[in-house]
Each structure stands twice: as structure tokens, then as C-alpha cells.
Design a protein around this motif. Structure first.
Motif, PDB file in Angstrom:
ATOM      1  N   VAL A   1     -11.653  17.554   5.590  1.00  0.00           N
ATOM      2  CA  VAL A   1     -10.690  16.973   4.643  1.00  0.00           C
ATOM      3  C   VAL A   1     -10.914  15.465   4.592  1.00  0.00           C
ATOM      4  O   VAL A   1     -11.045  14.810   5.634  1.00  0.00           O
ATOM      5  N   PHE A   2     -10.937  14.913   3.367  1.00  0.00           N
ATOM      6  CA  PHE A   2     -11.130  13.483   3.213  1.00  0.00           C
ATOM      7  C   PHE A   2      -9.787  12.758   3.246  1.00  0.00           C
ATOM      8  O   PHE A   2      -8.879  13.082   2.472  1.00  0.00           O
ATOM      9  N   ARG A   3      -9.680  11.798   4.154  1.00  0.00           N
ATOM     10  CA  ARG A   3      -8.500  10.935   4.216  1.00  0.00           C
ATOM     11  C   ARG A   3      -8.837   9.613   3.546  1.00  0.00           C
ATOM     12  O   ARG A   3      -9.877   9.011   3.816  1.00  0.00           O
ATOM     13  N   ILE A   4      -7.947   9.169   2.669  1.00  0.00           N
ATOM     14  CA  ILE A   4      -8.141   7.940   1.910  1.00  0.00           C
ATOM     15  C   ILE A   4      -7.152   6.895   2.408  1.00  0.00           C
ATOM     16  O   ILE A   4      -5.956   7.174   2.568  1.00  0.00           O
ATOM     17  N   TYR A   5      -7.645   5.675   2.656  1.00  0.00           N
ATOM     18  CA  TYR A   5      -6.819   4.579   3.144  1.00  0.00           C
ATOM     19  C   TYR A   5      -6.850   3.440   2.128  1.00  0.00           C
ATOM     20  O   TYR A   5      -7.918   3.025   1.673  1.00  0.00           O
ATOM     21  N   THR A   6      -5.673   2.941   1.761  1.00  0.00           N
ATOM     22  CA  THR A   6      -5.578   1.840   0.807  1.00  0.00           C
ATOM     23  C   THR A   6      -5.581   0.504   1.542  1.00  0.00           C
ATOM     24  O   THR A   6      -5.405   0.442   2.767  1.00  0.00           O
ATOM     25  N   LEU A   7      -5.747  -0.579   0.804  1.00  0.00           N
ATOM     26  CA  LEU A   7      -5.792  -1.903   1.410  1.00  0.00           C
ATOM     27  C   LEU A   7      -4.473  -2.289   2.067  1.00  0.00           C
ATOM     28  O   LEU A   7      -4.455  -3.092   3.002  1.00  0.00           O
ATOM     29  N   ASP A   8      -3.374  -1.751   1.567  1.00  0.00           N
ATOM     30  CA  ASP A   8      -2.076  -2.112   2.149  1.00  0.00           C
ATOM     31  C   ASP A   8      -1.620  -1.138   3.229  1.00  0.00           C
ATOM     32  O   ASP A   8      -0.457  -1.102   3.600  1.00  0.00           O
ATOM     33  N   GLY A   9      -2.553  -0.347   3.750  1.00  0.00           N
ATOM     34  CA  GLY A   9      -2.234   0.500   4.887  1.00  0.00           C
ATOM     35  C   GLY A   9      -1.788   1.901   4.562  1.00  0.00           C
ATOM     36  O   GLY A   9      -1.465   2.676   5.465  1.00  0.00           O
ATOM     37  N   GLY A  10      -1.736   2.262   3.265  1.00  0.00           N
ATOM     38  CA  GLY A  10      -1.339   3.613   2.896  1.00  0.00           C
ATOM     39  C   GLY A  10      -2.420   4.626   3.248  1.00  0.00           C
ATOM     40  O   GLY A  10      -3.602   4.301   3.321  1.00  0.00           O
ATOM     41  N   GLU A  11      -1.994   5.874   3.456  1.00  0.00           N
ATOM     42  CA  GLU A  11      -2.929   6.938   3.797  1.00  0.00           C
ATOM     43  C   GLU A  11      -2.561   8.192   3.016  1.00  0.00           C
ATOM     44  O   GLU A  11      -1.383   8.509   2.844  1.00  0.00           O
ATOM     45  N   SER A  12      -3.563   8.886   2.531  1.00  0.00           N
ATOM     46  CA  SER A  12      -3.310  10.122   1.796  1.00  0.00           C
ATOM     47  C   SER A  12      -4.549  10.998   1.874  1.00  0.00           C
ATOM     48  O   SER A  12      -5.627  10.558   2.287  1.00  0.00           O
ATOM     49  N   LEU A  13      -4.384  12.258   1.471  1.00  0.00           N
ATOM     50  CA  LEU A  13      -5.519  13.150   1.322  1.00  0.00           C
ATOM     51  C   LEU A  13      -5.992  13.059  -0.118  1.00  0.00           C
ATOM     52  O   LEU A  13      -5.188  12.902  -1.030  1.00  0.00           O
ATOM     53  N   SER A  14      -7.291  13.140  -0.330  1.00  0.00           N
ATOM     54  CA  SER A  14      -7.787  13.098  -1.696  1.00  0.00           C
ATOM     55  C   SER A  14      -7.338  14.363  -2.422  1.00  0.00           C
ATOM     56  O   SER A  14      -7.340  15.459  -1.859  1.00  0.00           O
ATOM     57  N   GLU A  15      -6.911  14.198  -3.680  1.00  0.00           N
ATOM     58  CA  GLU A  15      -6.447  15.355  -4.449  1.00  0.00           C
ATOM     59  C   GLU A  15      -7.576  16.331  -4.723  1.00  0.00           C
ATOM     60  O   GLU A  15      -7.356  17.535  -4.847  1.00  0.00           O
ATOM     61  N   LYS A  16      -8.770  15.816  -4.838  1.00  0.00           N
ATOM     62  CA  LYS A  16      -9.963  16.638  -4.940  1.00  0.00           C
ATOM     63  C   LYS A  16     -10.927  16.127  -3.881  1.00  0.00           C
ATOM     64  O   LYS A  16     -10.974  14.927  -3.625  1.00  0.00           O
ATOM     65  N   PRO A  17     -11.689  16.981  -3.242  1.00  0.00           N
ATOM     66  CA  PRO A  17     -12.625  16.488  -2.231  1.00  0.00           C
ATOM     67  C   PRO A  17     -13.655  15.566  -2.862  1.00  0.00           C
ATOM     68  O   PRO A  17     -14.160  15.839  -3.949  1.00  0.00           O
ATOM     69  N   LEU A  18     -13.934  14.451  -2.194  1.00  0.00           N
ATOM     70  CA  LEU A  18     -14.997  13.576  -2.661  1.00  0.00           C
ATOM     71  C   LEU A  18     -16.331  14.279  -2.443  1.00  0.00           C
ATOM     72  O   LEU A  18     -16.532  14.971  -1.452  1.00  0.00           O
TER      73      LEU A  18
END
Length: 210
Positions: free
Chosen positions: A59-76
Motif C-alpha cells: 500500500v502506498f502512503r502519501i505524505y504532504t509537506l504540512d505533515g498530512g498522511e493518507s493512502l493513495s486513492e489509486k495505487p501509484l
């Protein structure tokens, strides 16, 4: 007796004109919540890192510049990664699996990323750029100098994540923030001195880490 510090508390405040100098440099101020082995996502259209991604158990975890974290809605899309590829590239000419070199001279590989995730990463970047931040005359001049320039969002990330300390010059209402960054892969400590009444940058500089 002259002061050893290049600023005073009463410096005039100016807006930056938004014009970046021609500089082949890639800055990274990685949020403390982002794993060190997460790869940076470089947006060719914006010319900067806008986030990070890491694969965990498929599973791909995505991290934003302001510290947010989420799973990608579609796999990269996961192309084969050469150990020398240090970035995932999006925007501009990059398509999944395309290897190349950014304008800063950093190697990377094109990555497919869904529109919702890309929009979220770019939105967080633009939010950092829109918050008020002004400059005294000397640091404003540095913003036009390729050898001294630091992107505004990197300065803002230092104010967000950095260690806040009293002004080394002893001015009331002025504080120094320090945070580790990299420039073209080399580690530095970025120092930003800010008058917090109007968020005017009085001084900034980055120094090599031992």
C-alpha cells in the motif's frame, strides 16, 4: 561599538516579488513525521518537492509537506527503481517509468499518480505559499541571489517545524528558528530569524552540517 548581527529590530518590511533566480538547486525540508526512507515526489511544473511516498505492505502512503498522511486513492504505478533514482517525478514531461534528470540535476523516475492525490499535494504546497511572509532589505536581496536563495515554502516549513529560540541578538519579539534541510542532497542547518509581530524575515542562512 558595532553589532555582530546583520539586522536590527526596526528593519523595514518588504514583500518579495516572487521571481526566483536561475538556480540549479533542489531543497528539501522533510517533515518530522515522514519516514527517512520515503521517496520525495518532485513536481516538474512547480519546480520543487511537493510530498513523499512510501510503500508499506503493498500500500502506498502519501505524505504532504504540512505533515498530512493518507493512502493513495489509486495505487501509484511502481516502475523498477534504480538505487541512484532519488525522486519520483510528476508533471511536465514525466510519465510512468521515464527516467531523467530534473532542472536541479537530480536523477529520478516518472511516476503515475492519481489526480486527487496530486491535487491534494499541490494544494498543501500553495497553502504554504499564501501565508504572509515579508523580508527585511538584506534577506530580500538574498532571494535574488542564486547562491543565497531559499524557496519561500522551505522558509515556511522551517517556521513550522523548526526549533524556536530567543533571538541571538537579544531583540524582544524576534525569534530564531533552525531546521535541518538538504540542498542537492547535501545536509545543512537552515537558520531563519523572524520579527513575529509582522512575520518579517530579518535574516536567513544555511550552514553545512558536520
Amino acid at each position: 561599538m558595532s553589532t555582530p548581527f546583520p539586522y536590527t529590530v526596526s528593519e523595514s518590511s518588504f514583500a518579495w516579488n516572487g521571481k526566483r533566480p536561475t538556480v540549479r538547486a533542489l531543497f528539501d525540508a522533510r517533515p518530522p513525521t515522514v519516514p527517512r526512507d520515503a521517496k520525495a515526489i518532485f513536481d516538474e511544473d512547480l519546480g520543487c518537492i511537493i510530498g513523499y511516498k512510501k510503500e508499506v505492505a503493498g500500500v502506498f502512503r502519501i505524505y504532504t509537506l504540512d505533515g498530512g498522511e493518507s493512502l493513495s486513492e489509486k495505487p501509484l504505478e511502481a516502475p523498477l527503481i534504480d538505487p541512484l533514482d532519488v525522486l519520483f517525478l510528476v508533471g511536465g514531461i514525466w510519465t510512468a517509468g521515464t527516467r531523467g534528470i530534473t532542472r536541479a540535476g537530480i536523477r529520478g523516475v516518472g511516476s503515475a499518480i492519481d489526480r486527487t492525490t496530486l491535487f491534494r499535494l499541490r494544494t498543501r504546497y500553495h497553502a504554504l505559499m499564501q501565508r504572509p511572509l515579508r523580508f527585511a532589505a538584506a534577506p530580500l536581496a538574498h532571494m535574488g541571489n542564486p547562491g543565497r536563495y531559499v524557496p519561500v515554502h522551505i522558509l515556511r516549513l522551517t517556521l513550522k517545524y523548526g526549533k524556536r529560540a530567543a533571538d541571538p541578538a537579544g531583540h524582544t519579539g524576534v525569534f530564531q528558528y533552525t531546521y535541518p534541510i538538504t540542498r542537492n542532497g547535501t545536509a545543512y542547518m537552515l537558520e531563519v530569524v523572524v520579527r513575529e509581530s509582522d512575520y518579517t524575515v530579518l535574516h536567513f542562512a544555511y550552514k553545512p552540517l558536520p
